[in-house]
Design a protein around this motif. Structure first.
Motif, PDB file in Angstrom:
ATOM      1  N   GLU A 137     -45.638 -10.186  25.217  1.00 39.13           N
ATOM      2  CA  GLU A 137     -44.579 -11.124  25.583  1.00 39.13           C
ATOM      3  C   GLU A 137     -43.431 -11.160  24.699  1.00 39.13           C
ATOM      4  N   THR A 138     -42.268 -11.278  25.356  1.00 41.71           N
ATOM      5  CA  THR A 138     -41.072 -11.423  24.513  1.00 41.71           C
ATOM      6  C   THR A 138     -40.482 -12.942  24.436  1.00 41.71           C
ATOM      7  N   GLY A 139     -39.761 -13.131  23.331  1.00 42.61           N
ATOM      8  CA  GLY A 139     -39.368 -14.619  23.002  1.00 42.61           C
ATOM      9  C   GLY A 139     -40.116 -15.361  22.449  1.00 42.61           C
ATOM     10  N   LEU A 140     -41.275 -14.734  21.621  1.00 41.73           N
ATOM     11  CA  LEU A 140     -42.142 -15.437  21.251  1.00 41.73           C
ATOM     12  C   LEU A 140     -41.886 -16.061  19.853  1.00 41.73           C
ATOM     13  N   PHE A 141     -41.145 -15.239  19.071  1.00 38.67           N
ATOM     14  CA  PHE A 141     -40.599 -15.753  17.854  1.00 38.67           C
ATOM     15  C   PHE A 141     -39.187 -15.415  17.432  1.00 38.67           C
ATOM     16  N   GLU A 142     -38.437 -16.180  16.965  1.00 39.35           N
ATOM     17  CA  GLU A 142     -37.211 -15.823  16.405  1.00 39.35           C
ATOM     18  C   GLU A 142     -37.226 -15.801  14.920  1.00 39.35           C
ATOM     19  N   PRO A 143     -36.501 -14.472  14.399  1.00 39.37           N
ATOM     20  CA  PRO A 143     -36.166 -14.278  13.062  1.00 39.37           C
ATOM     21  C   PRO A 143     -35.633 -15.250  12.203  1.00 39.37           C
ATOM     22  N   ALA A 144     -35.950 -15.926  11.010  1.00 45.23           N
ATOM     23  CA  ALA A 144     -35.598 -16.835  10.364  1.00 45.23           C
ATOM     24  C   ALA A 144     -34.514 -16.376   9.236  1.00 45.23           C
ATOM     25  N   TYR A 145     -34.568 -15.151   9.026  1.00 42.08           N
ATOM     26  CA  TYR A 145     -33.964 -14.657   7.948  1.00 42.08           C
ATOM     27  C   TYR A 145     -33.884 -13.076   8.127  1.00 42.08           C
ATOM     28  N   GLU A 146     -32.743 -12.158   7.267  1.00 42.60           N
ATOM     29  CA  GLU A 146     -32.553 -10.814   7.418  1.00 42.60           C
ATOM     30  C   GLU A 146     -32.675 -10.338   5.822  1.00 42.60           C
ATOM     31  N   LEU A 147     -33.332  -9.408   5.780  1.00 44.69           N
ATOM     32  CA  LEU A 147     -33.492  -8.661   4.506  1.00 44.69           C
ATOM     33  C   LEU A 147     -32.828  -7.404   4.462  1.00 44.69           C
ATOM     34  N   TRP A 148     -32.308  -6.797   3.288  1.00 45.14           N
ATOM     35  CA  TRP A 148     -31.672  -5.497   3.117  1.00 45.14           C
ATOM     36  C   TRP A 148     -30.388  -5.352   3.950  1.00 45.14           C
ATOM     37  N   CYS A 149     -29.492  -6.471   3.739  1.00 45.05           N
ATOM     38  CA  CYS A 149     -28.197  -6.609   4.520  1.00 45.05           C
ATOM     39  C   CYS A 149     -27.065  -5.682   3.841  1.00 45.05           C
ATOM     40  N   ILE A 150     -27.623  -5.232   2.615  1.00 47.75           N
ATOM     41  CA  ILE A 150     -26.665  -3.927   2.177  1.00 47.75           C
ATOM     42  C   ILE A 150     -26.855  -2.699   3.232  1.00 47.75           C
ATOM     43  N   ARG A 151     -27.829  -2.564   3.870  1.00 51.10           N
ATOM     44  CA  ARG A 151     -27.867  -1.495   4.686  1.00 51.10           C
ATOM     45  C   ARG A 151     -27.686  -2.047   6.400  1.00 51.10           C
ATOM     46  N   LYS A 152     -27.287  -3.179   6.540  1.00 52.51           N
ATOM     47  CA  LYS A 152     -26.972  -3.924   8.008  1.00 52.51           C
ATOM     48  C   LYS A 152     -25.871  -3.106   8.381  1.00 52.51           C
ATOM     49  N   GLU A 153     -25.754  -2.857   9.771  1.00 54.09           N
ATOM     50  CA  GLU A 153     -24.540  -2.170  10.670  1.00 54.09           C
ATOM     51  C   GLU A 153     -23.635  -3.101  10.561  1.00 54.09           C
ATOM     52  N   PRO A 154     -22.342  -2.469  10.351  1.00 52.20           N
ATOM     53  CA  PRO A 154     -21.006  -3.442  10.259  1.00 52.20           C
ATOM     54  C   PRO A 154     -20.920  -3.986  11.809  1.00 52.20           C
ATOM     55  N   TRP A 155     -21.532  -3.412  12.684  1.00 53.10           N
ATOM     56  CA  TRP A 155     -21.041  -4.093  14.356  1.00 53.10           C
ATOM     57  C   TRP A 155     -22.282  -5.207  14.596  1.00 53.10           C
ATOM     58  N   LEU A 156     -23.210  -5.512  13.676  1.00 50.24           N
ATOM     59  CA  LEU A 156     -24.338  -6.544  13.891  1.00 50.24           C
ATOM     60  C   LEU A 156     -23.396  -7.814  13.422  1.00 50.24           C
ATOM     61  N   PRO A 157     -23.647  -9.006  14.007  1.00 46.28           N
ATOM     62  CA  PRO A 157     -23.191 -10.266  13.731  1.00 46.28           C
ATOM     63  C   PRO A 157     -23.650 -10.639  12.146  1.00 46.28           C
ATOM     64  N   ARG A 158     -22.599 -11.151  11.521  1.00 48.12           N
ATOM     65  CA  ARG A 158     -22.990 -11.959  10.206  1.00 48.12           C
ATOM     66  C   ARG A 158     -23.306 -13.389  10.237  1.00 48.12           C
ATOM     67  N   GLY A 159     -23.968 -13.879   9.387  1.00 44.68           N
ATOM     68  CA  GLY A 159     -24.093 -15.329   9.113  1.00 44.68           C
ATOM     69  C   GLY A 159     -24.842 -16.006  10.160  1.00 44.68           C
ATOM     70  N   VAL A 160     -25.635 -15.429  11.179  1.00 45.01           N
ATOM     71  CA  VAL A 160     -26.510 -16.017  12.013  1.00 45.01           C
ATOM     72  C   VAL A 160     -27.754 -16.558  11.570  1.00 45.01           C
ATOM     73  N   ARG A 161     -28.201 -15.932  10.571  1.00 44.28           N
ATOM     74  CA  ARG A 161     -29.364 -16.686   9.642  1.00 44.28           C
ATOM     75  C   ARG A 161     -29.291 -16.230   8.282  1.00 44.28           C
ATOM     76  N   PRO A 162     -30.167 -16.724   7.541  1.00 50.14           N
ATOM     77  CA  PRO A 162     -29.964 -16.488   5.971  1.00 50.14           C
ATOM     78  C   PRO A 162     -30.214 -14.850   5.828  1.00 50.14           C
ATOM     79  N   GLU A 163     -29.223 -14.375   5.139  1.00 49.44           N
ATOM     80  CA  GLU A 163     -29.092 -13.074   4.531  1.00 49.44           C
ATOM     81  C   GLU A 163     -29.454 -12.507   3.030  1.00 49.44           C
ATOM     82  N   TYR A 164     -30.191 -11.645   2.826  1.00 49.18           N
ATOM     83  CA  TYR A 164     -30.450 -11.158   1.607  1.00 49.18           C
ATOM     84  C   TYR A 164     -30.064  -9.913   1.364  1.00 49.18           C
ATOM     85  N   ASP A 165     -29.286  -9.423   0.106  1.00 46.51           N
ATOM     86  CA  ASP A 165     -28.919  -7.909   0.052  1.00 46.51           C
ATOM     87  C   ASP A 165     -30.069  -7.049   0.032  1.00 46.51           C
ATOM     88  N   GLU A 166     -31.205  -7.519  -0.677  1.00 43.70           N
ATOM     89  CA  GLU A 166     -32.369  -6.605  -0.592  1.00 43.70           C
ATOM     90  C   GLU A 166     -33.648  -7.642  -0.119  1.00 43.70           C
TER      91      GLU A 166
END
Length: 136
Positions: A103-132
Motif C-alpha cells: 500500500e502507498t501512503g502508510l507512513f510519512e517520514p518524520a525526519y531526514e538524515l545525511w542532508c549534506i548529500r541532499k539534492e539542492p532541488w528537493l525542498p528544505r525545512g519540511v521535516r527535521p533535518e540532520y547533516d549526517e
C-alpha cells in the motif's frame, strides 16, 4: 482476541515477489536518508524507511546480504535485486523501504538524515533535518 490480532498488519515485498514480508503494528519511526549508499542502492535521490522492532517483521523467501557500513547489513532479493530490508548489528531494529509496502501512503517520514548529500532541488525545512546521522 489477542493483542497482536488487534494491531494492523502491513505487507509487502520485492519487485518480483520472491521475497515477501509482514510487519505487525506501527513502526518505531519513519525517516528519509540522503546518504550516498541509500542513493546508490535505491537508484534515487534518497531512501525512505519504516523502522520496526526486529520481532515485528517476518520475511519469506531468501535474501542475499552485504555489509554496507561498519554496523549495517542490507538484504536484497537475489532474483530481482530489490532492497528487502536493512539491519544493524548494534540495534534491535529492521529498516523496511517504504516503496516495498503493498500500500502507498502508510507512513510519512518524520525526519531526514545525511542532508549534506541532499539534492539542492528537493525542498528544505519540511521535516527535521540532520547533516549526517540523527542524534538519539
Amino acid at each position: 482476541m489477542s493483542h497482536e490480532s488487534q494491531q494492523q498488519i502491513h505487507e509487502g515485498g520485492c519487485a518480483c515477489g520472491a521475497v515477501r514480508f509482514r510487519a505487525v503494528g506501527a513502526p518505531i519511526r519513519v525517516g528519509m536518508c540522503h546518504c550516498m549508499t541509500c542513493r546508490r542502492v535505491h537508484g534515487s535521490a534518497f531512501g525512505s524507511y519504516a523502522i520496526f522492532r526486529r520481532d515485528a517483521v517476518a520475511f519469506t523467501g531468501s535474501t542475499r546480504e552485504w555489509q554496507s557500513s561498519e554496523q549495517g547489513r542490507r538484504h536484497f532479493c537475489p532474483a530481482c535485486g530489490s532492497v528487502a530490508f536493512m539491519m544493524y548489528a548494534d540495534r534491535d531494529e529492521i529498516d523496511v523501504p517504504l516503496g516495498a509496502f503493498d500500500e502507498t501512503g502508510l507512513f510519512e517520514p518524520a525526519y531526514e538524515l545525511w542532508c549534506i548529500r541532499k539534492e539542492p532541488w528537493l525542498p528544505r525545512g519540511v521535516r527535521p533535518e540532520y547533516d549526517e546521522e540523527r542524534t538519539r
